[in-house]
Scaffold this motif. Structure first.
Motif, mmCIF file in Angstrom:
data_model
loop_
_atom_site.group_PDB
_atom_site.id
_atom_site.type_symbol
_atom_site.label_atom_id
_atom_site.label_comp_id
_atom_site.label_asym_id
_atom_site.label_seq_id
_atom_site.Cartn_x
_atom_site.Cartn_y
_atom_site.Cartn_z
ATOM 1 N N GLU A 538 0.815 -1.218 0.000
ATOM 2 C CA GLU A 538 0.000 0.000 0.000
ATOM 3 C C GLU A 538 0.848 1.266 0.000
ATOM 4 O O GLU A 538 0.428 2.299 -0.519
ATOM 5 N N ASN A 539 2.023 1.208 0.601
ATOM 6 C CA ASN A 539 2.872 2.399 0.683
ATOM 7 C C ASN A 539 3.878 2.486 -0.461
ATOM 8 O O ASN A 539 4.784 3.322 -0.441
ATOM 9 N N ASP A 540 3.752 1.619 -1.464
ATOM 10 C CA ASP A 540 4.685 1.643 -2.584
ATOM 11 C C ASP A 540 4.479 2.901 -3.421
ATOM 12 O O ASP A 540 3.348 3.344 -3.660
ATOM 13 N N GLU A 541 5.588 3.478 -3.887
ATOM 14 C CA GLU A 541 5.512 4.707 -4.698
ATOM 15 C C GLU A 541 4.690 4.503 -5.964
ATOM 16 O O GLU A 541 4.025 5.428 -6.444
ATOM 17 N N LYS A 542 4.684 3.296 -6.477
ATOM 18 C CA LYS A 542 3.968 3.029 -7.730
ATOM 19 C C LYS A 542 2.459 3.130 -7.568
ATOM 20 O O LYS A 542 1.730 3.109 -8.564
ATOM 21 N N ARG A 543 1.982 3.214 -6.320
ATOM 22 C CA ARG A 543 0.537 3.393 -6.099
ATOM 23 C C ARG A 543 0.130 4.870 -6.082
ATOM 24 O O ARG A 543 -1.044 5.185 -5.911
ATOM 25 N N GLN A 544 1.086 5.781 -6.280
ATOM 26 C CA GLN A 544 0.759 7.214 -6.347
ATOM 27 C C GLN A 544 0.291 7.543 -7.764
ATOM 28 O O GLN A 544 0.960 8.219 -8.534
ATOM 29 N N THR A 545 -0.864 7.069 -8.108
ATOM 30 C CA THR A 545 -1.364 7.163 -9.484
ATOM 31 C C THR A 545 -2.189 8.416 -9.700
ATOM 32 O O THR A 545 -2.777 8.976 -8.768
ATOM 33 N N VAL A 546 -2.237 8.840 -10.945
ATOM 34 C CA VAL A 546 -3.066 9.975 -11.362
ATOM 35 C C VAL A 546 -4.390 9.419 -11.883
ATOM 36 O O VAL A 546 -4.403 8.595 -12.797
ATOM 37 N N ARG A 547 -5.499 9.857 -11.288
ATOM 38 C CA ARG A 547 -6.813 9.377 -11.717
ATOM 39 C C ARG A 547 -7.396 10.334 -12.761
ATOM 40 O O ARG A 547 -7.348 11.556 -12.596
ATOM 41 N N LEU A 548 -7.929 9.762 -13.835
ATOM 42 C CA LEU A 548 -8.520 10.567 -14.904
ATOM 43 C C LEU A 548 -9.920 11.024 -14.510
ATOM 44 O O LEU A 548 -10.677 10.296 -13.874
ATOM 45 N N ARG A 549 -10.281 12.248 -14.927
ATOM 46 C CA ARG A 549 -11.624 12.755 -14.631
ATOM 47 C C ARG A 549 -12.683 12.151 -15.547
ATOM 48 O O ARG A 549 -13.827 11.982 -15.161
ATOM 49 N N ASN A 550 -12.305 11.889 -16.786
ATOM 50 C CA ASN A 550 -13.275 11.348 -17.751
ATOM 51 C C ASN A 550 -12.709 10.116 -18.445
ATOM 52 O O ASN A 550 -12.412 10.140 -19.642
ATOM 53 N N PRO A 551 -12.507 9.029 -17.710
ATOM 54 C CA PRO A 551 -11.879 7.839 -18.311
ATOM 55 C C PRO A 551 -12.822 7.134 -19.278
ATOM 56 O O PRO A 551 -14.047 7.318 -19.225
ATOM 57 N N PHE A 552 -12.229 6.316 -20.174
ATOM 58 C CA PHE A 552 -13.040 5.496 -21.073
ATOM 59 C C PHE A 552 -13.808 4.434 -20.300
ATOM 60 O O PHE A 552 -14.857 3.978 -20.724
ATOM 61 N N GLY A 553 -13.258 4.029 -19.169
ATOM 62 C CA GLY A 553 -13.879 2.999 -18.342
ATOM 63 C C GLY A 553 -13.009 2.768 -17.122
ATOM 64 O O GLY A 553 -11.900 3.310 -17.008
ATOM 65 N N GLU A 554 -13.492 1.959 -16.186
ATOM 66 C CA GLU A 554 -12.745 1.718 -14.959
ATOM 67 C C GLU A 554 -11.401 1.052 -15.245
ATOM 68 O O GLU A 554 -10.422 1.294 -14.538
ATOM 69 N N ASP A 555 -11.335 0.233 -16.307
ATOM 70 C CA ASP A 555 -10.087 -0.462 -16.620
ATOM 71 C C ASP A 555 -9.048 0.452 -17.256
ATOM 72 O O ASP A 555 -7.910 0.032 -17.473
ATOM 73 N N GLN A 556 -9.432 1.725 -17.543
ATOM 74 C CA GLN A 556 -8.476 2.693 -18.064
ATOM 75 C C GLN A 556 -8.614 4.024 -17.326
ATOM 76 O O GLN A 556 -8.503 5.089 -17.904
ATOM 77 N N SER A 557 -8.815 3.940 -16.015
ATOM 78 C CA SER A 557 -9.107 5.147 -15.237
ATOM 79 C C SER A 557 -7.877 5.769 -14.593
ATOM 80 O O SER A 557 -7.960 6.863 -14.043
ATOM 81 N N LEU A 558 -6.721 5.079 -14.628
ATOM 82 C CA LEU A 558 -5.512 5.590 -14.000
ATOM 83 C C LEU A 558 -4.400 5.755 -15.023
ATOM 84 O O LEU A 558 -4.329 5.014 -16.009
#
Length: 804
Positions: A538-558
């Motif tokens: 949970e504390n891994d740096e790779k989890r600091q993701t940018v979330r999209l406001r208008n993604p194509f879908g949940e599988d492409q939301s980050l």
């Protein structure tokens, strides 16, 4: 574009040699790719057969004595049965080259020496269009008397040539004999002889025979038609057939040949319909219907779409506009009434149609480059003139003309000073006007401006900011580029080049491709579940993701923070497709949400391989070769790596004191999460860090002058000692000999304490290194001292013992 000299002479007085003409045309911007003789056969002459005797040794051969204008008769042995004493025929003598490239030399035929060979039309490369009787499969008999020894090209009036002219795309007006004749006249210092083209009006009204409706005037701004009845379908006269053949077209019949003749002469495509096949004699220019099919003249059924323009009647399509006519309305021997079509179609639409149909014709090529309305009118007038000249039919009434907008004369203004600046010349406006008048561009000088009346055929001359450049181009080539003194360009220039980072990336990609890797381009978007599949804490740096406001879908939301997930999905896809093995790499950006303003963007380099012959060490070897080529030195591997890597097959990649990446085998749990049937080996490296450690300076060392001494040692060390630690210690030992190429080649872990003399908690490691000296050959004493120094250092640093 083929320009027959015979045809060109209708419009100019040809007062130079073909080669000089070609050179002059080149200076005007028209390259003559080839000068083709009308008669390709050479070394063939007129002869008279004085006597014919039976061959003494062959029943089917005859021995002829011929007069070729020399002091003595020559003997020709032939099997031709149509020759007779006193007739004149072509004879190919020693050194002659026939149309198919065959060379003729004297040869014995059944014991009789033949000095050459009689020729027919096939050997000369001609047919009936060039000379009556040349189409027969026999020796050509000349109809009129000619001097013996006269070259056959002169006797047949085929001593002219054909210029194969390369045209640039911006000169559609030169896709015609008249267009090229206009330029040729200027080259020869003349004015072109304008053809006389009277408007012929026949009896009756054309509207009583046919009607035209244009439903899409945007795609067809002008459509003209003429009606001809009482047709006499027959072969065209020889002069027309000859000109068509010289220009590369096959004669068919007089009506079709007229349209092709006009196409070549005026550059405007025409078509002739059998009016009896047109329902209600009504031409409708419309867009195609959905699902409609048109069978064209070549017999192929072509599906058309609503964005294509058709020539139709009220019930069916009878042609694809600007491309090819329909089979259901073609001219046949039974045709009695025809409708000649001359139209203007939008170039973009014709280009789209030909691409979609994957079918291009001479007509579509001209329509694609652009035609104009006035030339279309001249073309149909010329066709009607030829109909009357050949007696091919009776012209009815006048022209049916459906025109959305009447053509208007165009006038543009060009800046004389600007033209001189463009060309680096000092020409007066009057001189420019004089030059332009030579190609029928009339203009007058008004102050410092040149008022130009643009001829209808020069559609390439534009109005606005392009005018000065278009007129400068014409003035420059007419004045002669060879007459313009060369000058250096004026202005600030710079040499474009790739930046260092881009060049480094290209080099990296080229070398990975050379080692059998294929490049990947994965999406920058990913799924939240991917980070769980990779076993990231949970504390891994790779989890600091940018979330999209208008993604194509949940599988492409980050936005992705690693390339590993995409590479593993690629492996999964290839395994599902049964590829068996693969090597892939990717250079791409990742983004971290660790900044309150903008996300941090990093560029990463990733590589993955899988298959029976792949292992941790094959991928490690690939990276080591890559580092060597890129100039990245002092790379070592240390214990560590992400949770998604196998605990026993992973390592950090360290350069200097900085960790630049990691390498390893995929963790078994991650392997299950991605449903991988084989082990996958991955590496992920920071591109910018890798670039930062690369050096462009290549160091070259001289080859060793004295022998290298390899030595192997096996030592017993603690189980947690890494091979890199041992390598570093050995390389740091100072001795009289130079130590290099240190590598570990064997590691042994005892299954039980004391196995093979190895105590509990210890392991055996075997290393190979090389000793050498730059000044002399090492002796045994020096070698022993160096090895002892290495063992001492290992004993002191690692409590290592030499394995016995």
């Amino acid at each position: 574009m083929k320009l027959p000299l015979k045809w060109l002479k209708d419009f100019v007085d040809f007062n130079t040699t073909p080669q000089d003409f070609a050179n002059r045309m080149l200076l005007r911007g028209f390259e003559v790719a080839e000068i083709i003789p009308e008669l390709k056969a050479t070394g063939v002459y007129v002869c008279t057969i004085d006597s014919i005797e039976q061959h003494p040794n062959a029943e089917r051969l005859r021995v002829c004595k011929v007069n070729v204008g020399g002091e003595e008769d020559l003997v020709i042995v032939t099997n031709a049965q149509n020759v007779y004493e006193g007739c004149q025929v072509p004879v190919a003598l020693d050194g002659a080259v026939l149309s198919d490239g065959m060379e003729i030399h004297p040869t014995k035929m059944r014991g009789v020496l033949s000095s050459g060979m009689f020729c027919g039309g096939a050997e000369l490369g001609i047919g009936d269009a060039e000379y009556e009787g040349a189409g027969n499969d026999s020796v050509l008999i000349l109809h009129e008397p000619h001097p013996n020894g006269q070259p056959i090209a002169e006797a047949l009036d085929l001593c002219d040539c054909i210029f194969d002219v390369e045209l640039t795309p911006n000169r559609p007006d030169c896709q015609s004999i008249i267009g090229l004749a206009r330029e040729a006249a200027s080259v020869l210092g003349q004015r072109m002889k304008e053809p006389e083209l009277p408007r012929i009006t026949g009896e009756g009204r054309a509207e009583d025979y046919a009607s035209v409706t244009v439903l899409n005037p945007t795609l067809c701004p002008r459509y003209m038609a003429r009606v001809v009845t009482d047709l006499h379908i027959e072969p065209s006269p020889k002069w027309m057939q000859l000109r068509l053949k010289l220009a590369g077209l096959r004669p068919i019949n007089n009506i079709v040949d007229i349209t092709n003749y006009v196409l070549l002469e005026y550059g405007h495509p025409m078509h002739a319909f059998d009016l009896a096949c047109i329902a209600d004699s009504h031409i409708v220019v419309r867009n195609a219907f959905e699902g409609e099919i048109v069978t064209t003249l070549d017999g192929k059924e072509r599906p058309v779409t609503p964005d294509m323009l058709l020539i139709a009647d009220p019930t069916k399509g009878v042609g694809i506009a600007g491309v090819m006519g329909g089979l259901n309305s073609e001219i046949t021997e039974s045709t009695k009434v025809t409708l000649f079509e001359s139209a203007v179609f939008l170039p973009d639409n014709i280009r789209h149609t030909t691409r979609k149909l994957r079918h291009s014709t001479d007509s579509s090529a001209r329509f694609t480059k652009g035609v104009e309305a006035i030339n279309a009118e001249k073309a149909i007038d010329r066709a009607v003139q030829l109909v009357e000249m050949l007696g091919a039919g009776r012209v009815i009434g006048g022209m049916i003309d459906v025109c959305a907008k009447k053509p208007e004369e165009r006038t543009v203004e060009a800046d004389i000073l600007h033209i001189n600046r463009i060309l680096s010349t000092e020409l007066s406006g009057e001189k420019m006007a004089e030059l332009l008048s030579g190609i029928n561009i009339e203009c007058e000088v008004v102050g410092d401006k040149l008022k130009v009346r643009v001829p209808h055929f020069r559609t390439d001359i534009e109005d606005g900011i392009e005018t000065d450049w278009d007129i400068a181009e014409e003035v420059g080539r007419l004045y002669g580029y060879d007459n313009i003194e060369p000058t250096l360009m004026v202005g600030r220039t710079f040499q474009g080049r790739l930046g260092a980072s881009f060049a480094f990336e290209d080099k990296l990609k080229d070398n990975m491709a050379a080692m059998g890797f294929m490049e990947l381009y994965n999406y920058n978007f990913t799924s939240p579940q991917e980070y769980d599949q990779l076993l990231l804490p949970e504390n891994d740096e790779k989890r600091q993701t940018v979330r999209l406001r208008n993604p194509f879908g949940e599988d492409q939301s980050l936005m992705r923070t690693t390339l590993i997930g995409g590479m593993l999905r690629t492996v999964q896809l290839n395994c599902n497709r049964k590829t068996g093995a693969g090597r892939f790499f990717e250079v791409g950006n990742v983004h971290f949400d660790n900044n309150p303003d903008l996300p941090e963007e990093r560029k990463l380099f990733g590589a993955v391989c899988f298959g029976a012959n792949e292992s941790f060490f094959t991928l490690k070897g690939v990276l080591e070769q890559l580092f060597k080529v890129l100039g990245v030195e002092n790379v070592r591997y240390e214990r560590g790596g992400g949770e998604y890597l196998h605990p026993g097959q992973r390592a950090l990649i360290v350069c200097g004191d900085e960790t630049i990446g990691e390498i390893g085998c995929v963790h078994p749990a991650v392997k299950r999460n991605y449903d991988l049937p084989v082990n996958a080996y991955i590496a992920e490296i920071s591109f910018n860090k890798l670039f930062g450690h690369a050096t462009a300076v290549r160091k070259f060392n001289a080859l060793p002058k004295f022998p290298i001494v390899p030595r192997d040692i096996a030592i017993i060390v603690d189980r947690d000692v890494e091979s890199q630690t041992v390598v570093d210690i050995i390389e740091a030992v100072k001795t009289k000999a130079l130590i290099g190429n240190v590598r570990c080649f064997d590691v042994f872990y005892p299954k039980e304490p004391g196995e093979k003399g190895i105590p509990e908690g210890r392991k055996s490691m075997a290393f190979r290194f090389e000793l050498r000296n730059e000044d002399h050959t090492l002796n045994d004493e020096e070698i022993g001292q160096s090895v002892n120094a290495v063992l001492k250092a290992l004993k002191y640093r690692l409590n290592a013992e030499l394995r016995s």
